[in-house]
Scaffold this active site. Structure first.
Site, PDB file in Angstrom:
ATOM      1  N   TYR A 180       0.927  -0.485   0.025  1.00  0.00           N
ATOM      2  CA  TYR A 180      -0.009  -0.006   0.386  1.00  0.00           C
ATOM      3  C   TYR A 180       0.659   0.919  -0.206  1.00  0.00           C
ATOM      4  O   TYR A 180       0.434   2.470  -0.918  1.00  0.00           O
ATOM      5  CB  TYR A 180      -1.118  -0.136   0.995  1.00  0.00           C
ATOM      6  CG  TYR A 180      -2.038  -1.338   1.144  1.00  0.00           C
ATOM      7  CD1 TYR A 180      -3.377   0.035   1.209  1.00  0.00           C
ATOM      8  CD2 TYR A 180      -1.958  -1.984   1.553  1.00  0.00           C
ATOM      9  CE1 TYR A 180      -4.420  -1.626   1.460  1.00  0.00           C
ATOM     10  CE2 TYR A 180      -3.125  -2.373   2.066  1.00  0.00           C
ATOM     11  CZ  TYR A 180      -4.049  -2.547   1.421  1.00  0.00           C
ATOM     12  OH  TYR A 180      -5.630  -3.360   2.089  1.00  0.00           O
ATOM     13  N   GLU A 184       1.206   3.878  -3.019  1.00  0.00           N
ATOM     14  CA  GLU A 184       0.503   5.148  -2.675  1.00  0.00           C
ATOM     15  C   GLU A 184       2.022   6.834  -2.849  1.00  0.00           C
ATOM     16  O   GLU A 184       1.448   7.031  -3.382  1.00  0.00           O
ATOM     17  CB  GLU A 184      -0.287   5.469  -1.502  1.00  0.00           C
ATOM     18  CG  GLU A 184      -0.650   4.493  -1.647  1.00  0.00           C
ATOM     19  CD  GLU A 184      -1.765   4.679  -0.232  1.00  0.00           C
ATOM     20  OE1 GLU A 184      -3.141   3.954  -0.382  1.00  0.00           O
ATOM     21  OE2 GLU A 184      -1.750   5.215   0.905  1.00  0.00           O
TER      22      GLU A 184
HETATM   23  P1  NDP Z   1       2.409  -3.902   2.945  1.00  0.00           P
HETATM   24  O1  NDP Z   1       2.768  -5.382   4.312  1.00  0.00           O
HETATM   25  O2  NDP Z   1       1.207  -3.691   2.269  1.00  0.00           O
HETATM   26  O3  NDP Z   1       4.119  -3.930   2.231  1.00  0.00           O
HETATM   27  C1  NDP Z   1       5.034  -4.416   2.489  1.00  0.00           C
HETATM   28  C2  NDP Z   1       6.065  -4.679   1.247  1.00  0.00           C
HETATM   29  O4  NDP Z   1       7.133  -4.035   1.667  1.00  0.00           O
HETATM   30  C3  NDP Z   1       5.615  -5.052   0.548  1.00  0.00           C
HETATM   31  O5  NDP Z   1       5.397  -5.631  -0.514  1.00  0.00           O
HETATM   32  C4  NDP Z   1       7.129  -6.461   0.994  1.00  0.00           C
HETATM   33  O6  NDP Z   1       6.989  -7.228   0.002  1.00  0.00           O
HETATM   34  C5  NDP Z   1       7.793  -5.176   0.757  1.00  0.00           C
HETATM   35  N1  NDP Z   1       8.856  -5.703   1.704  1.00  0.00           N
HETATM   36  C6  NDP Z   1       8.923  -6.103   3.585  1.00  0.00           C
HETATM   37  N2  NDP Z   1       9.780  -6.740   3.767  1.00  0.00           N
HETATM   38  C7  NDP Z   1      10.818  -6.159   2.691  1.00  0.00           C
HETATM   39  C8  NDP Z   1      12.545  -6.771   2.783  1.00  0.00           C
HETATM   40  N3  NDP Z   1      13.306  -7.031   3.998  1.00  0.00           N
HETATM   41  N4  NDP Z   1      12.957  -6.053   1.734  1.00  0.00           N
HETATM   42  C9  NDP Z   1      12.373  -5.836   0.420  1.00  0.00           C
HETATM   43  N5  NDP Z   1      11.469  -5.257   0.699  1.00  0.00           N
HETATM   44  C10 NDP Z   1      10.370  -6.116   1.547  1.00  0.00           C
HETATM   45  O7  NDP Z   1       3.131  -2.369   4.080  1.00  0.00           O
HETATM   46  P2  NDP Z   1       3.507  -1.161   3.987  1.00  0.00           P
HETATM   47  O8  NDP Z   1       4.023  -0.581   4.778  1.00  0.00           O
HETATM   48  O9  NDP Z   1       3.162  -0.982   2.732  1.00  0.00           O
HETATM   49  O10 NDP Z   1       2.038  -0.593   4.613  1.00  0.00           O
HETATM   50  C11 NDP Z   1       1.297  -1.207   6.034  1.00  0.00           C
HETATM   51  C12 NDP Z   1      -0.252  -1.573   6.381  1.00  0.00           C
HETATM   52  O11 NDP Z   1      -0.863  -0.492   6.823  1.00  0.00           O
HETATM   53  C13 NDP Z   1      -1.053  -2.118   5.066  1.00  0.00           C
HETATM   54  O12 NDP Z   1      -0.636  -3.851   5.026  1.00  0.00           O
HETATM   55  C14 NDP Z   1      -2.254  -1.608   5.047  1.00  0.00           C
HETATM   56  O13 NDP Z   1      -3.008  -2.081   5.788  1.00  0.00           O
HETATM   57  C15 NDP Z   1      -2.031  -0.873   5.638  1.00  0.00           C
HETATM   58  N6  NDP Z   1      -2.166   0.518   5.150  1.00  0.00           N
HETATM   59  C16 NDP Z   1      -3.237   0.993   4.357  1.00  0.00           C
HETATM   60  C17 NDP Z   1      -3.148   1.304   3.447  1.00  0.00           C
HETATM   61  C18 NDP Z   1      -4.319   1.715   3.170  1.00  0.00           C
HETATM   62  O14 NDP Z   1      -5.991   1.611   3.327  1.00  0.00           O
HETATM   63  N7  NDP Z   1      -4.701   2.868   1.357  1.00  0.00           N
HETATM   64  C19 NDP Z   1      -2.069   2.766   3.302  1.00  0.00           C
HETATM   65  C20 NDP Z   1      -0.671   2.293   3.902  1.00  0.00           C
HETATM   66  C21 NDP Z   1      -1.240   1.252   4.217  1.00  0.00           C
HETATM   67  P3  NDP Z   1       6.347  -9.385   0.013  1.00  0.00           P
HETATM   68  O15 NDP Z   1       5.415  -8.415  -0.894  1.00  0.00           O
HETATM   69  O16 NDP Z   1       7.120  -9.639  -1.048  1.00  0.00           O
HETATM   70  O17 NDP Z   1       6.315  -9.416   1.293  1.00  0.00           O
END
Ligand code: NDP
Length: 461
Positions: A180, A184
């Protein structure tokens, strides 16, 4: 009762904590709430609300363009980041004051301090080193950006927290992550005029979303000039004369002005005293709770992102409300986490509720797919190639719509309204029986007559 200084002690003044505090106080409970930073929590202070303001700002550029096609002429538009950030800060301060006033009006005592749990009935306030005896304790401390295990040069990398306070709009930005926040912010920066590169470790952005949504959004982001690099990670960041040099896992270097990681958020539990109090964590490092938000320790509860059930503001609010109903209202209430509509405020927007096609095909014997892409009227006549995606996933046996997916303008607004029908169990026949509102983009959902695919699960063995 006399043994306790308060009936409920809430740690954390974000969406979940504030709602639980106000509802509990409304039931007549004596409530204290500790917040070490600003009342409002992630959503109000450094999340949904300021983000949406930035999203609005980022969309004006293309609106000015479109306006010309509609006959408007005006001077060359210019954008000033400092004005946007200053106005955003004023609005956030106003909302923080409103949250504070609402709590005070509800007779909740706000304590501006960090609080640490000592045992199932005792909280220590770090400011003034005071102890409070509480009949019930609620952990609502949210989550915090996870920055990974520490690459070289991590001190040059910002999270979304800092992105809201940059002194100027970076000309070149690299965002790591495919969830997300990464998506965004990539769209926000690009819309405001930055040159944006998104680096994601997996096959395609937005893992967990429907594959058509992921492919469609990526194509639209790329069409708008965002460079999406998948199957790579950032290995190092180095300060160089003309910016930051980012080394990727394929040893490619990219020079940018700002590097932002949006690599997930971790439950905010460090130093809270959970271990000493015996509060159990789950395998994701989040506070383990049952359906009523009870932790492993009697009288201690947890709601919102710190429990990592569904990290969404409205879910935290619902969990906080349910907790107050359960403990103080005599109405044991478990929150239903199924069929929660959600939106990604990318450009174009994503709105979804229910199952992806892959999930539905695992769960149901026959799955019918209705899918369409089209150029929305507002921009099609200007010759824009931007397309909108709409997809319905239907359980073939019951005819129930089990998934609804949109990528395009107003997707968030559409999915909020459509979410009621899907949550109620609407069938495809119900959709078909609903009259269209014409001309709208949403009408496509009630006019999709032709099934685009039907999948029957092979019998096991
Ligand atoms: P997400 O969990 O959505 O995404 C994290 C991303 O980072 C994933 O693509 C993940 O990859 C990647 N990642 C994780 N660890 C590593 C690493 N060590 N190295 C490289 N890439 C990595 O988290 P966000 O931080 O974007 O958002 C957190 C939460 O906040 C969301 O899950 C959501 O629930 C909430 N949120 C909601 C919003 C809304 O309703 N519009 C807006 C913003 C946040 P992989 O996919 O491979 O795991």
């Amino acid at each position: 009762m006399a043994d306790y200084d308060t009936d409920l002690f809430v740690i954390g003044g974000g969406s979940g904590g504030v709602r639980a505090a106000r509802i509990a106080a409304g039931y007549g409970a004596r409530v204290m709430l500790a917040e070490e930073y600003r009342v409002g929590g992630t959503c109000v202070i450094r999340g949904c609300v300021p983000k949406k303001l930035l999203v609005y700002a980022s969309r004006f550029g293309s609106e000015f363009e479109k306006a010309r096609g509609y006959g408007w002429t005006s001077g060359q538009p210019a954008f000033d980041w400092a004005t946007l950030i200053a106005n955003k800060d004023v609005e956030i301060a106003r909302l923080e004051a409103a949250y504070t006033a609402n709590l005070t009006r509800a007779n909740v005592t706000i304590l501006k301090t960090r609080a640490v749990i000592e045992d199932s009935h005792t909280v220590r306030l770090l400011a003034g080193d005071r102890r409070i005896r509480a009949k019930h304790i609620l952990i609502a401390t949210g989550a915090w950006p996870g920055m990974g295990t520490g690459i070289a040069g991590i001190e040059h990398v910002i999270s979304s927290n800092e992105a809201f306070h940059l002194t100027e709009l970076p000309k070149r930005v690299l965002v790591q992550g495919g969830g997300y926040i990464a998506v965004e912010f990539a769209c926000i920066f690009a819309g405001l005029g930055s040159d944006v590169t998104l680096v994601y470790r997996g096959e395609n952005i937005l893992r967990g979303f429907d594959d058509d949504v992921r492919a469609h959004l990526r194509a639209e982001m790329e069409r708008r000039g965002i460079k999406v690099i998948c199957k790579r990670i950032v290995e190092a960041v180095e300060q160089v004369d003309h910016g930051l040099c980012v080394e990727l896992s394929d040893h490619d270097d990219i020079i940018v002005d700002t590097v932002m990681f949006a690599t997930g958020r971790r439950p905010n539990i460090a130093g809270l005293g959970l271990e000493a109090a015996g509060v159990r964590l789950n395998d994701k490092g989040a506070v383990e709770v049952d359906a009523y938000s009870r932790t492993s320790v009697p009288h201690i509860y947890a709601v919102g992102d710190v429990t990592d059930r569904l990290a969404l503001t409205p879910v935290a609010i619902r969990e906080g409300h349910a907790l107050a109903d359960t403990v103080f209202g005599g109405k044991p209430t478990a929150v239903d986490h199924a069929y929660v509509p959600t939106a990604v405020f990318s450009e174009p927007e994503v709105g979804v509720i229910g199952l992806t096609e892959t999930q539905a095909r695992e769960r149901f014997h026959r799955v019918d797919i209705y899918k369409t892409t089209f150029r929305p009227m507002k921009t099609a006549f200007l010759g824009s190639e931007a397309r909108m995606l709409m997809k319905l996933i239907v359980d073939g046996a019951s005819d129930r719509v089990v998934g609804c997916h949109i990528v395009g303008p107003d997707a968030a607004e559409i999915i909020q309204a459509l979410g009621v029908a899907v949550k109620m169990g609407a069938t495809k026949a119900d959709f078909d029986a609903t009259m269209a509102v014409h001309p709208t983009v949403g009408e496509e959902f009630v006019t999709m007559r032709t099934m685009t695919a039907s999948h029957v699960r092979e019998a096991a063995g």
